[in-house]
Design a protein around this motif. Sequence first.
Motif: not given
Length: 183
Positions: A37-42, A58-68
């Motif tokens: 799915i093309k997510p709003t957020i990953l 890196d190519k996804l056009d969405c917000l991305k959240f990763a563990n610091i």
Amino acid sequence: MAKRVFIIGGGSSLKGFDFKRLENEFTIACNVAFIDIKPTILVWIDGNFYEKYKNQIDKLDCLKFANIDSWRMNFKEDIQLYKPVEEFYGKEGLEKGIYVGKVASSLTGIAAISIAVALGYEPIYLLGFDGDNLHYHDRYDKPSEEISLKNDYYKTFKDYKIFNCSLQSKITQFPKININDVI
């Protein structure tokens, strides 16, 4: 005004699901669900996940959240890093830390729900949150641990409008609803 969101987990209840049904919805993909799915957020927790899927992410056009705590990764600048914590801060989560359950055994799905709450989404619909270690795909090298044993993590969200669309889920904290009654 709050907007509804669908959080896509990896449970086997999604086998055969037509992800195109969610095209016009706000969606949060947990881990490899972004492939379907093309997510709003990953959202992801494990730095190894990013290493494995870096080019696609890196190519996804969405917000991305990763563990610091995945700081050792060479993240692209558009990735939002969150601090994983064992305390739930609700709408202040993005500033104070994202609840992930016990940090040593955190779950991406818990982080995704915490992020949805912090961003003001409501209601929240869970898809593929089955509470077992089975998946609708074969993209993981090893099975994940039994999630239903962490059922208490979900109690944190009892005051929010969250519905589980996995009717056979072992996660008992949320009312269940058939996805066909929602979209």
